[in-house]
Write an enzyme that holds these catalytic residues in place. Structure first.
Site, PDB file in Angstrom:
ATOM      1  N   LYS A   1       0.819  -1.216   0.000  1.00 51.48           N
ATOM      2  CA  LYS A   1       0.000   0.000   0.000  1.00 51.48           C
ATOM      3  C   LYS A   1       0.861   1.280   0.000  1.00 51.48           C
ATOM      4  CE  LYS A   1      -3.926  -2.257   2.218  1.00 51.48           C
ATOM      5  NZ  LYS A   1      -4.981  -2.115   3.244  1.00 51.48           N
TER       6      LYS A   1
ATOM      7  N   PHE B   1     -15.300   3.793   7.386  1.00 45.78           N
ATOM      8  CA  PHE B   1     -13.935   4.168   6.994  1.00 45.78           C
ATOM      9  C   PHE B   1     -13.739   4.207   5.479  1.00 45.78           C
ATOM     10  CE2 PHE B   1     -13.873  -0.464   7.941  1.00 45.78           C
ATOM     11  CZ  PHE B   1     -13.468  -0.964   6.696  1.00 45.78           C
TER      12      PHE B   1
ATOM     13  N   ARG C   1      -1.708 -14.578   4.127  1.00 43.24           N
ATOM     14  CA  ARG C   1      -2.453 -13.945   5.227  1.00 43.24           C
ATOM     15  C   ARG C   1      -1.696 -14.087   6.547  1.00 43.24           C
ATOM     16  NH1 ARG C   1      -7.218 -12.071   4.490  1.00 43.24           N
ATOM     17  NH2 ARG C   1      -8.044 -12.500   6.563  1.00 43.24           N
TER      18      ARG C   1
ATOM     19  N   THR D   1      -5.338  -7.431  10.431  1.00 47.24           N
ATOM     20  CA  THR D   1      -5.591  -6.120   9.793  1.00 47.24           C
ATOM     21  C   THR D   1      -5.083  -4.980  10.663  1.00 47.24           C
ATOM     22  OG1 THR D   1      -7.581  -7.045   8.795  1.00 47.24           O
ATOM     23  CG2 THR D   1      -7.420  -4.644   8.846  1.00 47.24           C
TER      24      THR D   1
ATOM     25  N   ARG E   1       2.648  -6.725   8.957  1.00 43.42           N
ATOM     26  CA  ARG E   1       1.939  -5.588   9.566  1.00 43.42           C
ATOM     27  C   ARG E   1       2.501  -5.238  10.941  1.00 43.42           C
ATOM     28  NH1 ARG E   1      -3.807  -7.723   7.311  1.00 43.42           N
ATOM     29  NH2 ARG E   1      -3.991  -6.354   5.489  1.00 43.42           N
TER      30      ARG E   1
ATOM     31  N   ASN F   1      -2.051   0.040   6.825  1.00 38.67           N
ATOM     32  CA  ASN F   1      -1.563  -1.244   7.340  1.00 38.67           C
ATOM     33  C   ASN F   1      -0.643  -1.984   6.359  1.00 38.67           C
ATOM     34  OD1 ASN F   1      -3.548  -1.955   5.581  1.00 38.67           O
ATOM     35  ND2 ASN F   1      -4.655  -3.311   6.956  1.00 38.67           N
TER      36      ASN F   1
ATOM     37  N   HIS G   1      -2.169  -5.495   1.560  1.00 44.07           N
ATOM     38  CA  HIS G   1      -3.473  -6.147   1.400  1.00 44.07           C
ATOM     39  C   HIS G   1      -3.237  -7.562   0.891  1.00 44.07           C
ATOM     40  CE1 HIS G   1      -7.596  -6.949   0.086  1.00 44.07           C
ATOM     41  NE2 HIS G   1      -7.034  -7.470  -0.990  1.00 44.07           N
TER      42      HIS G   1
HETATM   43  P1  CMP Z   1      -7.425  -4.500   3.741  1.00 42.41           P
HETATM   44  O1  CMP Z   1      -7.023  -5.829   4.215  1.00 42.41           O
HETATM   45  O2  CMP Z   1      -6.839  -3.990   2.467  1.00 42.41           O
HETATM   46  O3  CMP Z   1      -9.034  -4.441   3.619  1.00 42.41           O
HETATM   47  C1  CMP Z   1      -9.807  -3.292   3.829  1.00 42.41           C
HETATM   48  C2  CMP Z   1      -8.996  -2.135   4.332  1.00 42.41           C
HETATM   49  O4  CMP Z   1      -9.746  -1.140   4.989  1.00 42.41           O
HETATM   50  C3  CMP Z   1      -8.032  -2.623   5.411  1.00 42.41           C
HETATM   51  O5  CMP Z   1      -7.044  -3.440   4.884  1.00 42.41           O
HETATM   52  C4  CMP Z   1      -7.592  -1.310   5.989  1.00 42.41           C
HETATM   53  O6  CMP Z   1      -6.670  -0.601   5.162  1.00 42.41           O
HETATM   54  C5  CMP Z   1      -8.917  -0.576   5.996  1.00 42.41           C
HETATM   55  N1  CMP Z   1      -9.613  -0.746   7.276  1.00 42.41           N
HETATM   56  C6  CMP Z   1     -10.134  -1.867   7.805  1.00 42.41           C
HETATM   57  N2  CMP Z   1     -10.693  -1.638   8.990  1.00 42.41           N
HETATM   58  C7  CMP Z   1     -10.551  -0.323   9.226  1.00 42.41           C
HETATM   59  C8  CMP Z   1     -10.924   0.526  10.287  1.00 42.41           C
HETATM   60  N3  CMP Z   1     -11.570   0.075  11.361  1.00 42.41           N
HETATM   61  N4  CMP Z   1     -10.603   1.830  10.193  1.00 42.41           N
HETATM   62  C9  CMP Z   1      -9.951   2.288   9.099  1.00 42.41           C
HETATM   63  N5  CMP Z   1      -9.563   1.513   8.040  1.00 42.41           N
HETATM   64  C10 CMP Z   1      -9.854   0.225   8.112  1.00 42.41           C
END
Ligand code: CMP
Length: 138
Positions: free
Chosen positions: A9, A57, A85, A91, A102, A112, A115
């Site tokens: 990212k 979000f 994963r 996450t 992460r 984070n 993905h």
């Molecule tokens: P990803 O695994 O790419 O899938 C969805 C993305 O949304 C996640 O990683 C984060 O970048 C973002 N995300 C998920 N949960 C939250 C949250 N609670 N607040 C802000 N961003 C989030």
């Protein structure tokens, strides 16, 4: 042999972490089958994260994912989806296991670092999404 879609990212690209993250993936025995650096348009980010469109979000996620270049990759290997994963960790980096990508490199639950597809159907759909969006990438 299984494929999964990974993204390094914008936070991790801006932090000069592309090499470290690719090394983490390759040392763990997954292969990079295709890779491209791209700055997502808002439309592409919206399409990719459509499943999250009603989450609070979502708007912030779109702003973040279009804020700079990211690296989109197809990863390949036995049980690649679950193995990648596990390499990424949870996450929310505060909840990610020690030495996961992460835990090592993410800033917060949004920024984070990476993905990864969450299952076989999603992997097929996300790989198809980028193969359609990005012509001739390899
Ligand atoms: P990803 O695994 O790419 O899938 C969805 C993305 O949304 C996640 O990683 C984060 O970048 C973002 N995300 C998920 N949960 C939250 C949250 N609670 N607040 C802000 N961003 C989030």
């Amino acid at each position: 042999m299984q494929r999964t879609l990974g993204i390094i990212k914008p936070d991790a690209v801006a932090g000069n972490l592309v090499g470290k993250i690719l090394a983490h993936i390759e040392v763990a025995g997954l292969s990079v089958e295709a890779l491209r650096m791209v700055q997502l348009t808002e439309e592409q980010a919206r399409g990719f994260y459509q499943v999250h469109q009603h989450r609070p979000f979502f708007k912030s996620l779109l702003a973040f994912m279009t804020s700079g270049p990211c690296v989109v990759m197809v990863l390949k290997g036995d049980d690649a989806i679950e193995r990648y994963r596990a390499l990424m960790g949870a996450t929310d980096p505060a909840k990610a296991a020690t030495n996961t990508i992460r835990a090592l490199h993410a800033t917060d639950v949004e920024k984070n670092a990476v993905h990864g597809s969450d299952g076989p159907d999603t992997a097929a759909q996300e790989i198809a999404f980028f193969r359609a969006a990005l012509s001739r990438w390899a």
